[in-house]
Design a protein around this motif. Sequence first.
Motif, PDB file in Angstrom:
ATOM      1  N   ARG A   1      -4.136  10.087  -3.114  1.00  0.00           N
ATOM      2  CA  ARG A   1      -4.257   8.815  -3.835  1.00  0.00           C
ATOM      3  C   ARG A   1      -3.762   7.679  -2.959  1.00  0.00           C
ATOM      4  O   ARG A   1      -2.834   7.833  -2.178  1.00  0.00           O
ATOM      5  N   LEU A   2      -4.389   6.506  -3.125  1.00  0.00           N
ATOM      6  CA  LEU A   2      -3.984   5.309  -2.413  1.00  0.00           C
ATOM      7  C   LEU A   2      -3.745   4.226  -3.454  1.00  0.00           C
ATOM      8  O   LEU A   2      -4.642   3.865  -4.205  1.00  0.00           O
ATOM      9  N   ASP A   3      -2.505   3.709  -3.540  1.00  0.00           N
ATOM     10  CA  ASP A   3      -2.162   2.637  -4.473  1.00  0.00           C
ATOM     11  C   ASP A   3      -2.042   1.341  -3.685  1.00  0.00           C
ATOM     12  O   ASP A   3      -1.293   1.273  -2.709  1.00  0.00           O
ATOM     13  N   VAL A   4      -2.780   0.317  -4.112  1.00  0.00           N
ATOM     14  CA  VAL A   4      -2.748  -0.984  -3.458  1.00  0.00           C
ATOM     15  C   VAL A   4      -2.327  -2.021  -4.491  1.00  0.00           C
ATOM     16  O   VAL A   4      -2.895  -2.088  -5.580  1.00  0.00           O
ATOM     17  N   THR A   5      -1.318  -2.828  -4.150  1.00  0.00           N
ATOM     18  CA  THR A   5      -0.852  -3.905  -5.025  1.00  0.00           C
ATOM     19  C   THR A   5      -1.009  -5.221  -4.284  1.00  0.00           C
ATOM     20  O   THR A   5      -0.557  -5.356  -3.148  1.00  0.00           O
TER      21      THR A   5
ATOM     22  N   VAL B   1       0.851  -1.182   0.000  1.00  0.00           N
ATOM     23  CA  VAL B   1       0.000   0.000   0.000  1.00  0.00           C
ATOM     24  C   VAL B   1       0.888   1.234   0.000  1.00  0.00           C
ATOM     25  O   VAL B   1       1.851   1.315   0.759  1.00  0.00           O
TER      26      VAL B   1
ATOM     27  N   ARG C   1       0.327   5.470   0.096  1.00  0.00           N
ATOM     28  CA  ARG C   1      -0.603   6.592   0.165  1.00  0.00           C
ATOM     29  C   ARG C   1       0.128   7.848  -0.298  1.00  0.00           C
ATOM     30  O   ARG C   1       1.240   8.119   0.146  1.00  0.00           O
ATOM     31  N   HIS C   2      -0.501   8.574  -1.194  1.00  0.00           N
ATOM     32  CA  HIS C   2       0.072   9.812  -1.727  1.00  0.00           C
ATOM     33  C   HIS C   2      -0.854  10.953  -1.302  1.00  0.00           C
ATOM     34  O   HIS C   2      -2.009  11.007  -1.703  1.00  0.00           O
TER      35      HIS C   2
END
Length: 157
Positions: free
Chosen positions: A39-43, A30, A32-33
């Motif tokens: 923005r939240l990027d989850v991989t 995860v 968080r920007h």
Amino acid sequence: MTTHPHDDDVAFIRALAEVLRDSELSEISVARHRGEEDRLDVTLSRAAAAPPPPPAPVAATRDPVAEIPAPAPAEDPTAHPGAVTSPMVGTVYLQPEPGAAPFVGTGSSVSEGDTLLIVEAMKTMNHIPAPRAGTVKRVLVEDGAAVEYGAPLVIIE
């Protein structure tokens, strides 16, 4: 009860840990920007499955009557002394244009320099000449087939 600014993040991380535990996932990443673009990027990723264990060895019994001879190894056309190989990567055409008779076929007699087929590469039609005179014993490719550099095309004896 007071809430801390990080309580939402902690709850989110706990929820992700639960998903990880209850699923076949092996990793959750995860990022968080914050800023203008919050923005939240989850991989999510899953570990590759372990290979199956090899089969258990079986005791072989030898029955000479039941033994079947191994098939002869397949002839490698590239090792044949009369093999004509492709000088480039491309598409093979056995005739000068669609519907026309092929340049050669099995049993055709050819002279040195006769066109055997065409290899199209980068929209250029390259005529492949016979390197020597002889008889075409085998045509090893089909019309319209893709060929690699060095692939056997025909055998001339």
